[in-house]
Scaffold this active site. Sequence first.
Site, PDB file in Angstrom:
ATOM      1  N   LYS A  88       0.803  -1.222   0.000  1.00  8.80           N
ATOM      2  CA  LYS A  88       0.000   0.000   0.000  1.00  8.80           C
ATOM      3  C   LYS A  88       0.841   1.279   0.000  1.00  8.80           C
ATOM      4  CE  LYS A  88      -4.093  -2.134   2.058  1.00  8.80           C
ATOM      5  NZ  LYS A  88      -5.129  -2.061   3.102  1.00  8.80           N
ATOM      6  N   GLY A 140     -14.108  -7.770   9.036  1.00 15.13           N
ATOM      7  CA  GLY A 140     -13.295  -7.409   7.897  1.00 15.13           C
ATOM      8  C   GLY A 140     -13.955  -7.732   6.581  1.00 15.13           C
TER       9      GLY A 140
END
Length: 269
Positions: free
Chosen positions: A64, A235
């Site tokens: 990321k 999640g």
Amino acid sequence: MRAAVLGKPIAHSLSPVIHNAGYAAAGLDGWSYTRIECGAQELPALVTGLGPEWAGLSVTMPGKEAALAVAATASPVAAAVGAANTLVRRPDGSWYADNTDVTGMVDVLTGAGVRPGAAVTVLGAGGTARAALAAAARLGATTVTVVARRAEAVAQLRPVASAVGVELVPAAWSDAAGHIRADLVVSTVPRGVADPVAAGVDWGPSTVLFDALYDPWPTPLAASALAAGRRVVSGLDLLLAQAVGQFTQFTGVPAPVDAMRAALAAARR
């Protein structure tokens, strides 16, 4: 047109299930979405070498930060968090970075009843904790308690907290159970880390728990919250919400959320 999720490991990712179901429901017959095994070091060369048929990329761990660095431009939230989970191809061939983890987290937490200005505790100080700080700021929190095993990891979050406009209050992991009476508890720690904490939790009267894990489910922490009658977000909820934001940016059409949700649920049976 093509899109993919990049990460390492990536074989377990359910993102192709979600996106491909969306393409089918939206009538995007020429679109496909795949998985690509790619670490942070390999990401820049891979991304810059992709042809014009590539419309977008989802990026999971550990890439990321590298995704943000490879982009020519970035959304304010991605820049503030210092990480991007979304790369969108621009007409000039460059890449635009965004972080739909933040907007997805805000959506699912609002849907779970988290009210503006909620008191927030974050367990862990890794990449998902960065998104949690930004989400807390968007939900109107002014301070966020971060409970982590390593003080140096908390220190690395301070620039993010400053950028999104919240005060970071550090707390020792040994005191974790005492900080779970907050209005919102966000657990970002890896599988098993929060299990010992679950045994000693005295949940607040209106606490909402977001546990970033979803396999196996429920985690001991989530099971404790559910047994106490508290709202719990997993999640898996975030996986769908962040994919919805990506879908729209990649394709330019509204995401068929119901079809994407149904496909995800079927894949988890």
